[in-house]
Enzyme design. Sequence first.
Site, mmCIF file in Angstrom:
data_model
loop_
_atom_site.group_PDB
_atom_site.id
_atom_site.type_symbol
_atom_site.label_atom_id
_atom_site.label_comp_id
_atom_site.label_asym_id
_atom_site.label_seq_id
_atom_site.Cartn_x
_atom_site.Cartn_y
_atom_site.Cartn_z
ATOM 1 N N ALA A 178 6.437 -73.462 -3.726
ATOM 2 C CA ALA A 178 6.017 -74.528 -2.810
ATOM 3 C C ALA A 178 6.339 -74.101 -1.385
ATOM 4 C CB ALA A 178 6.740 -75.826 -3.151
ATOM 5 N N LYS A 179 5.806 -74.764 -0.427
ATOM 6 C CA LYS A 179 6.149 -74.513 0.973
ATOM 7 C C LYS A 179 5.716 -75.720 1.789
ATOM 8 C CE LYS A 179 7.935 -70.947 3.221
ATOM 9 N NZ LYS A 179 8.842 -69.939 2.707
ATOM 10 N N GLY A 180 6.344 -75.905 2.935
ATOM 11 C CA GLY A 180 5.957 -77.034 3.778
ATOM 12 C C GLY A 180 6.158 -76.708 5.231
#
Length: 439
Positions: free
Chosen positions: A128-130
Amino acid sequence: MSDMTTEKAAPTAQDILGRDKDPHLDEDNPFEAMMARFDYAAELLDLDPGMYRVLRHPEKQIIVAVPIQLDNGDIEVFTGYRVIHNTVRGPGKGGIRFDLRVTQDEVKALAAWMTWKCAVVNIPFGGAKGGVVCDPTALSVAELERITRRFTAALLDHIGPEADIPAPDVNTNERVMAWIMDTFSMHQRHPVTAVVTGKPVEMGGSLGRREATGRGCMIATREALKHLGLPLRGTKVAVQGFGNVGSIAAQLLEQEGLTIVAASDVSGAIYNPNGINVEDAIQWVRDNRYLQGYPHADSIPPEQIFGLDVDVLLPAAVENAITRKNAHEVQAKIICEGANGPTTAGADRILDEKGVFVIPDILANAGGVTVSYFEWVQDRMGYFWNEAMVNERMEQIMQQSFQDVVSVAERHSVNLRIASYMLAIDRVASVHRLRGLYA
Ligand code: NAD
């Protein structure tokens, strides 16, 4: 049965790295750069088209508005992204960055990278990444706190110790993680330390996390030198980026007997053919913020760092540092990718033809996520390890992962980057097959 056993004719270097055949491929687009390698590894694995489609698509892409009141009373609305690429092997794991250059494409690429990175080191996380599009240098601490808390509130249904666990990334740090943990915990009505990693040690962070990525780079470089039959002592290293990863990797490599002859940061580059005293240079940066002006080395143009007469090059700064334009200048025998995505797909081809041994980012800098995994484990157990135990367990994982990747590379006659992708894709795809497709 695993696809890894599939026999294929050994591809040529052109086959392996000629992924720029699409004239529209944008060398600087991180999603395309990641996909260029993914596509080729998938092809070598004979991945069936259905599985290919599943792995190419992120599971979830969230875009949120982050409205906050600025210190002057105005209301501003920022845009935040969180992409969960794949959670088949475990909850999503990946950093949150605050930067004006954050785009959905970049976050998608970084999320997928996390899936492959966690699979390469065989830890039970997905990717995931944000990020929030903002300029942290133009915001006060109070404004950054409000952005963090509002962004966290917008993601409450998506993050959590069993679902998706953020961590620090560009322009976010321990303090930001503490705010995320606090916001999430207030809504849960009890402390939830395992919702983020990279927290301050006093509130559930892990000893050794700060040094983990640099330490992992040191271990990967040491294993590569051993694998190539090269000595440690006197081996010359140039490091691009002298922040958390670059400076700690340099310090630990120096302790192993290597000589750091050059280093650079955003202010410029320094060079001393007799070796830079890393502790002294770190102290200089503590006192003066930047390497520029360091008195015990010569100042050189920053772009020269890639063409120096060294054995090991350690890019630990930004994406797309080594491209088609400068790859032919590289004299190093080994490149250890401390940064994420420092080498473009176009540069890969040139480096491969030159016979440079590239330890790819998803292996080289995986020490950080490995100790993040330890932090999550310790939080869930409520029992904390000493630093020696953290380092020892991380070292075992890095050594094992290096060996796993080298075995795949030798079996399929591919370089370490393609081997890492093959290993990762195969591990993720096998769990998809075991779990089957729901509904
Ligand atoms: P950092 O902010 O601590 O350090 C970055 C360094 O790069 C600084 O010295 C900065 O001056 C320098 N820099 C920036 N732009 C530059 C340029 N154009 N030329 C030369 N130097 C430049 O960041 P960090 O945590 O060390 O991360 C560095 C890289 O490693 C990033 O790509 C990051 O995504 C990656 N990474 C970090 C971790 C981690 O645990 N910190 C884990 C995995 C990957």
